[in-house]
Design a protein around this motif. Structure first.
Motif, PDB file in Angstrom:
ATOM      1  N   ASN A 170      17.840   1.160  -6.899  1.00 39.93           N
ATOM      2  CA  ASN A 170      19.134   1.552  -7.465  1.00 39.93           C
ATOM      3  C   ASN A 170      20.313   0.598  -7.271  1.00 39.93           C
ATOM      4  OD1 ASN A 170      19.257   3.732  -9.155  1.00 39.93           O
ATOM      5  ND2 ASN A 170      20.645   4.874  -7.841  1.00 39.93           N
ATOM      6  N   GLY A 191      20.634  -2.092  -8.929  1.00 47.16           N
ATOM      7  CA  GLY A 191      20.929  -2.671 -10.240  1.00 47.16           C
ATOM      8  C   GLY A 191      20.076  -3.880 -10.599  1.00 47.16           C
ATOM      9  N   LYS A 192      18.877  -3.969 -10.057  1.00 44.18           N
ATOM     10  CA  LYS A 192      18.016  -5.129 -10.339  1.00 44.18           C
ATOM     11  C   LYS A 192      17.623  -5.199 -11.815  1.00 44.18           C
ATOM     12  CE  LYS A 192      15.115  -3.541  -7.296  1.00 44.18           C
ATOM     13  NZ  LYS A 192      15.970  -2.435  -6.837  1.00 44.18           N
ATOM     14  N   SER A 193      17.204  -4.062 -12.367  1.00 42.83           N
ATOM     15  CA  SER A 193      16.739  -4.076 -13.754  1.00 42.83           C
ATOM     16  C   SER A 193      17.899  -4.299 -14.722  1.00 42.83           C
ATOM     17  CB  SER A 193      16.018  -2.760 -14.082  1.00 42.83           C
ATOM     18  OG  SER A 193      14.894  -2.610 -13.235  1.00 42.83           O
ATOM     19  N   THR A 194      19.040  -3.690 -14.411  1.00 43.64           N
ATOM     20  CA  THR A 194      20.237  -3.918 -15.227  1.00 43.64           C
ATOM     21  C   THR A 194      20.575  -5.412 -15.231  1.00 43.64           C
ATOM     22  OG1 THR A 194      21.064  -1.748 -14.569  1.00 43.64           O
ATOM     23  CG2 THR A 194      22.666  -3.284 -15.521  1.00 43.64           C
ATOM     24  N   LYS A 253      27.642  -4.869  -8.869  1.00 50.68           N
ATOM     25  CA  LYS A 253      28.549  -3.717  -9.064  1.00 50.68           C
ATOM     26  C   LYS A 253      29.971  -4.021  -8.613  1.00 50.68           C
ATOM     27  CE  LYS A 253      24.680  -0.455  -8.764  1.00 50.68           C
ATOM     28  NZ  LYS A 253      24.252   0.941  -8.563  1.00 50.68           N
ATOM     29  N   ASP A 311      32.360  -4.467 -10.415  1.00 53.85           N
ATOM     30  CA  ASP A 311      33.317  -3.765 -11.278  1.00 53.85           C
ATOM     31  C   ASP A 311      33.923  -2.563 -10.566  1.00 53.85           C
ATOM     32  OD1 ASP A 311      31.343  -1.335 -12.567  1.00 53.85           O
ATOM     33  OD2 ASP A 311      30.341  -3.133 -11.868  1.00 53.85           O
ATOM     34  N   SER A 337      28.543  -8.404 -11.872  1.00 55.46           N
ATOM     35  CA  SER A 337      28.338  -7.046 -12.370  1.00 55.46           C
ATOM     36  C   SER A 337      27.358  -7.118 -13.529  1.00 55.46           C
ATOM     37  CB  SER A 337      29.650  -6.416 -12.831  1.00 55.46           C
ATOM     38  OG  SER A 337      29.360  -5.232 -13.559  1.00 55.46           O
ATOM     39  N   GLY A 338      26.167  -6.604 -13.306  1.00 51.81           N
ATOM     40  CA  GLY A 338      25.168  -6.573 -14.373  1.00 51.81           C
ATOM     41  C   GLY A 338      25.624  -5.678 -15.500  1.00 51.81           C
ATOM     42  N   LEU A 339      26.202  -4.545 -15.127  1.00 49.81           N
ATOM     43  CA  LEU A 339      26.617  -3.560 -16.124  1.00 49.81           C
ATOM     44  C   LEU A 339      27.721  -4.108 -17.024  1.00 49.81           C
ATOM     45  CD1 LEU A 339      26.050  -0.534 -16.864  1.00 49.81           C
ATOM     46  CD2 LEU A 339      28.113  -0.005 -15.551  1.00 49.81           C
TER      47      LEU A 339
HETATM   48  P1  GDP Z   1      17.344  -0.870  -9.876  1.00 50.12           P
HETATM   49  O1  GDP Z   1      16.675   0.356  -9.332  1.00 50.12           O
HETATM   50  O2  GDP Z   1      17.777  -1.766  -8.780  1.00 50.12           O
HETATM   51  O3  GDP Z   1      16.535  -1.564 -10.923  1.00 50.12           O
HETATM   52  O4  GDP Z   1      18.702  -0.357 -10.570  1.00 50.12           O
HETATM   53  P2  GDP Z   1      18.987  -0.063 -12.120  1.00 50.12           P
HETATM   54  O5  GDP Z   1      19.184  -1.325 -12.863  1.00 50.12           O
HETATM   55  O6  GDP Z   1      17.967   0.897 -12.633  1.00 50.12           O
HETATM   56  O7  GDP Z   1      20.420   0.638 -12.008  1.00 50.12           O
HETATM   57  C1  GDP Z   1      20.637   1.773 -11.207  1.00 50.12           C
HETATM   58  C2  GDP Z   1      21.959   2.403 -11.584  1.00 50.12           C
HETATM   59  O8  GDP Z   1      23.037   1.525 -11.247  1.00 50.12           O
HETATM   60  C3  GDP Z   1      22.089   2.691 -13.086  1.00 50.12           C
HETATM   61  O9  GDP Z   1      22.757   3.907 -13.248  1.00 50.12           O
HETATM   62  C4  GDP Z   1      22.935   1.518 -13.580  1.00 50.12           C
HETATM   63  O10 GDP Z   1      23.674   1.817 -14.725  1.00 50.12           O
HETATM   64  C5  GDP Z   1      23.858   1.268 -12.385  1.00 50.12           C
HETATM   65  N1  GDP Z   1      24.349  -0.130 -12.349  1.00 50.12           N
HETATM   66  C6  GDP Z   1      23.597  -1.245 -12.439  1.00 50.12           C
HETATM   67  N2  GDP Z   1      24.380  -2.353 -12.386  1.00 50.12           N
HETATM   68  C7  GDP Z   1      25.649  -1.925 -12.265  1.00 50.12           C
HETATM   69  C8  GDP Z   1      26.934  -2.595 -12.156  1.00 50.12           C
HETATM   70  O11 GDP Z   1      27.058  -3.825 -12.201  1.00 50.12           O
HETATM   71  N3  GDP Z   1      28.035  -1.789 -12.028  1.00 50.12           N
HETATM   72  C9  GDP Z   1      27.946  -0.423 -11.988  1.00 50.12           C
HETATM   73  N4  GDP Z   1      29.077   0.266 -11.859  1.00 50.12           N
HETATM   74  N5  GDP Z   1      26.768   0.225 -12.089  1.00 50.12           N
HETATM   75  C10 GDP Z   1      25.637  -0.499 -12.228  1.00 50.12           C
END
Ligand code: GDP
Ligand code: MG
Length: 310
Positions: A31, A33-36, A138, A140, A168-170
């Protein structure tokens, strides 16, 4: 990663001396944000994302090619504690294997946070002894930005990271500097994959994963992790791609939850998956979903193998 064993570390005569290429593993707890981040760095959705931890179960490669470098980003399941189920162990093994084969470890963190699981991942990285870069994600959410400085200071004390890059990936912030930093720390090597290749995953995989993403989003907190999607049939019929997919639940009692009252929930999943897939694949798709029960599949090594999770 069979490609790795075949390649030679010697630059080929055709490669310019400073061309760099290698595997950069995105590692971290669930969670962060690796995949994002993988999708943002690639400018394309290769890996599914949900607000739930443990969404990613497979290793997914994103191949990013420029004139001077080819970065093979490796998205991994989050390394996590506990979870006695065979599925949890398989996910941790997948993540650990990706880490073992990486040229550069990219530790993905949530800005201003440091948990026991982060510590656990860092210990793995330190044991591996490869160069590691920290991507502080994250940002942001951090205001004012100066609040990051003491956090970055602490990180630098925790480990000799080759670089610390806030991103920030998002929101797509600071991705270019991250890409450049990663490329700088890869070995001098010719490209490992053909220039045009963007991922190692085929269309079937992406379809199955997207269905699982939509399911996870719709089911929110109602269902534990015992859901898998398997493409049972994919055929070209009358100019459209026809897909039959099985949604495997691991208990009879979960079937009605997935289907929903009058089948509404399953219909909603099918609809949103189809709409996104039409866009993603650039063609029309006919999708039929079946819910099937396979008692205890998430605890069965054999079922995991059959579902491609081992
Ligand atoms: P992973 O489990 O590490 O692959 O994480 P995901 O990419 O699935 O993201 C997990 C959650 O974090 C999701 O709800 C994303 O939208 C959120 N998220 C990912 N990157 C960011 C970011 O740069 N900023 C914010 N605010 N949320 C993020
Ligand atoms: Mg993920």
């Amino acid at each position: 990663m069979s490609k790795r064993t075949e390649r030679s570390r010697e630059p080929s005569p055709a490669a310019t001396v400073d061309h760099r290429s290698g595997f950069a593993a995105l590692v971290g707890r669930p969670n962060v944000g690796k995949s994002t981040l993988l999708n943002a760095l690639m400018g394309e959705k290769l890996s599914i994302v949900t607000p739930r931890p443990q969404t990613t179960r497979h290793r997914v490669l994103g191949v990013h090619t420029t004139e001077s470098a080819q970065i093979v980003f490796v998205d991994t399941p989050g390394l996590h504690r506990g979870g006695s189920r065979a599925l949890n162990r398989a996910m941790n093994r997948t993540a650990a294997a990706a880490l073992a084969e990486a040229d550069l470890d990219v530790l993905v963190l949530e800005a201003l946070q440091w948990t026991e699981e982060d510590e656990l991942v860092l210990r793995r990285i330190a044991q591996g002894g490869r160069p590691a870069l920290a991507a502080v994600n994250k940002i942001d959410r951090v205001r004012p930005r100066e609040r990051l400085l003491p956090y970055l200071g602490e990180l630098a004390r925790r480990h000799a990271f080759v670089e610390l890059v806030p991103v920030s990936g998002l929101k797509g912030k600071n991705l270019q500097p991250l890409t450049e930093a990663i490329a700088r720390h890869l070995p001098v090597s010719p490209a490992l994959f053909p220039k045009e290749q963007r991922t190692d995953r085929d269309e079937r995989f992406r379809i199955a994963e997207l269905i699982r993403e939509k399911l996870t989003l719709v089911l929110a907190q109602e269902l534990p992790y015992g859901i898998a999607v398997e493409i049972e049939r994919a055929a070209e019929e009358e100019g459209q791609l026809t897909i039959d997919a099985a949604i495997w639940v691991d208990r009879e009692g979960h079937k009605p939850i997935v289907i929903g009252a009058r089948g509404e929930r399953l219909k909603q999943v099918g609809r949103s998956a189809r709409l996104e897939l039409n866009r993603l694949l650039g063609r029309r798709l006919h999708l039929t979903l079946w819910v099937k029960v396979r008692e205890g599949w998430a605890d069965s090594a054999r079922a995991l193998r059959e579902l491609g999770l081992e």
